[in-house]
Scaffold this motif. Structure first.
Motif, short mmCIF file in Angstrom:
data_model
loop_
_atom_site.label_atom_id
_atom_site.label_comp_id
_atom_site.label_asym_id
_atom_site.label_seq_id
_atom_site.Cartn_x
_atom_site.Cartn_y
_atom_site.Cartn_z
N ILE A 152 16.36 73.49 74.07
CA ILE A 152 16.71 72.78 72.95
C ILE A 152 15.38 71.52 72.74
CG2 ILE A 152 18.22 71.05 71.66
CD1 ILE A 152 19.00 74.00 72.15
N HIS A 154 13.45 68.63 69.79
CA HIS A 154 13.38 68.11 68.64
C HIS A 154 12.00 68.47 68.15
CE1 HIS A 154 14.16 65.84 64.79
NE2 HIS A 154 13.14 65.47 64.92
N GLU A 172 16.03 64.83 60.56
CA GLU A 172 16.93 64.06 61.46
C GLU A 172 18.22 63.80 60.83
OE1 GLU A 172 15.18 60.85 63.49
OE2 GLU A 172 13.31 61.77 63.88
N TYR A 181 24.69 60.40 68.82
CA TYR A 181 24.46 61.73 68.49
C TYR A 181 25.47 62.76 69.17
CZ TYR A 181 22.40 66.51 68.43
OH TYR A 181 22.33 67.66 68.07
N SER A 182 25.79 63.90 68.54
CA SER A 182 26.66 64.62 69.26
C SER A 182 26.63 66.13 68.45
CB SER A 182 28.23 64.42 68.83
OG SER A 182 29.09 65.69 68.95
N SER A 183 26.10 67.15 69.35
CA SER A 183 25.55 68.35 68.78
C SER A 183 26.95 69.05 68.28
CB SER A 183 24.99 69.21 69.92
OG SER A 183 25.82 69.55 71.18
N GLY A 186 27.71 67.81 65.09
CA GLY A 186 26.94 68.33 64.01
C GLY A 186 27.27 69.69 63.29
N TYR A 248 23.84 67.52 57.90
CA TYR A 248 23.40 68.01 58.84
C TYR A 248 24.38 69.05 59.48
CZ TYR A 248 20.48 68.32 63.16
OH TYR A 248 19.78 68.88 64.17
N ASN A 249 23.59 70.29 59.87
CA ASN A 249 24.36 71.15 60.53
C ASN A 249 23.43 71.71 61.87
OD1 ASN A 249 25.30 74.08 61.29
ND2 ASN A 249 27.09 73.27 60.24
N THR A 250 24.14 71.47 62.98
CA THR A 250 23.51 71.90 64.46
C THR A 250 22.95 73.28 64.29
OG1 THR A 250 25.02 70.64 65.46
CG2 THR A 250 23.62 71.90 66.75
N ASN A 254 19.14 72.24 60.43
CA ASN A 254 18.71 71.13 61.49
C ASN A 254 17.16 70.93 61.30
OD1 ASN A 254 17.38 73.53 62.70
ND2 ASN A 254 19.28 74.08 63.67
#
Length: 328
Positions: A152, A154, A172, A181-183, A186, A248-250, A254
């Motif tokens: 993973i 960014h 972002e 932040y939390s995946s 997301g 936003y979607n993980t 993304n």
């Protein structure tokens, strides 16, 4: 007949478990109110699902399944009513939305971020209007920033101009003030999407020098027309987000998948690959499609692309030149 019933039971049980878990998390992340209220809401849903399952098995009745379907339908109606917004109390680093104006080759970007970071909580905030001449656009670099897992990272794109200046575009999460932040969050509409344009000595340096992340820079092989089109795609995406907020979607929306969709508009033949989701392996994908130097093995390309130590030793005034020393 018995086998068919067994298969139906297993499928029904699996769907119930997965949808029940999803509903629990959806309520925990999105119910209004305090953490206690959200916890009670999620726990109540989970207990209701368990009670219906026990009733269905013990009484061998399909009635609980019908009740659960009605409950889940109501949950989906509520979920569909949750709308993204650009009007919240945002964290300082995403407080303003990027917008752009294009007139021929001239591009004006409003709200380019140029923070001076000392710590994550101690910084000088600057938002600037900057002007760019696309005739002077000479480079595009992929920047990957790792903070834990090798799988993973960014992903950002930095555009360079012939005067030595650079601007980085980064998709972002738009955190509310106080959010972390939390995946997992997301997946559950916890964050909106924002597109940040920033100085390299802000958006790269904060990751390497303040947050302790490990960054890599890969010069992209693309002609000037493609670079220009990608730059303008970012401007168009920013303008769209400024008037039409999006979650936003993980997985589906993304930092990489949005850029991929923009790139597909330029090159419809660009292939899909799982490494677009496991962004830590994006260099292998770029290598595969010939978007980076393939005269050396990909592992050597990675070693050459690492800029973390250079960034940590560079002065703010000479940051962009320093991180590219011996990297091309």
């Amino acid at each position: 007949m018995v086998v068919g019933r067994a298969v139906l039971f297993v499928v029904t049980a699996l769907v119930t478990v997965l949808s029940g878990a999803w509903g629990t998390l959806a309520l925990w992340y999105q119910l209004p109110g305090s953490a206690v209220a959200r916890t009670l809401g999620g726990a109540t849903w989970a207990l209701a699902v368990i009670a219906l399952a026990v009733f269905a098995i013990s009484r061998r009745s399909w009635l609980p399944l019908g009740i659960y379907a009605a409950m889940y339908g109501a949950l989906l109606i509520w979920w569909a009513s949750i709308a993204p917004s650009n009007n919240r109390v945002w964290s300082d680093d995403v407080a303003h939305m990027l917008t752009g104006h294009v007139q021929g080759n001239a591009v004006t970007l409003d709200n380019v971020r140029n923070f001076t970071w000392r710590t994550d909580d101690d910084y000088d905030a600057h938002w600037e209007t900057r002007h760019y001449d696309l005739d002077r656009l000479v480079s595009a670099d992929a920047v990957l920033s790792y903070w834990g897992s090798k799988a993973i990272a960014h992903a950002m794109i930095s555009f360079g101009f012939d005067d030595g200046s650079h601007v980085v575009f980064s998709v972002e999460i738009r955190k509310k003030r106080g959010d972390q932040y939390s995946s997992i969050g997301g997946f559950f509409r916890q964050f909106e999407t924002t597109l940040v344009a920033a100085d390299e000595r802000d958006i790269i340096r904060v990751r390497t020098n303040v947050r302790g992340e490990d960054d890599y820079l890969y010069p992209l092989r693309m002609d000037k027309a493609t670079m220009r089109a990608l730059f303008l795609s970012y401007v168009q995406a920013a303008n769209t987000l400024s008037v039409t907020p999006a979650f936003y979607n993980t997985i589906t929306s993304n930092c990489t998948t949005i850029v991929y969709r923009m790139a597909r508009q330029i090159d419809p033949g660009l292939p899909w690959d799982a490494r677009l989701l496991l962004t830590g392996y994006l260099p292998e994908y770029l290598y595969k499609i010939g978007a980076v130097d393939r005269s050396v093995p990909v592992e050597q390309l990675r070693q050459r692309g690492r800029i973390t130590d250079k960034a940590r030793n560079a002065s703010a005034s000479d940051f962009s030149r320093a991180i590219r020393s011996d990297s091309r």
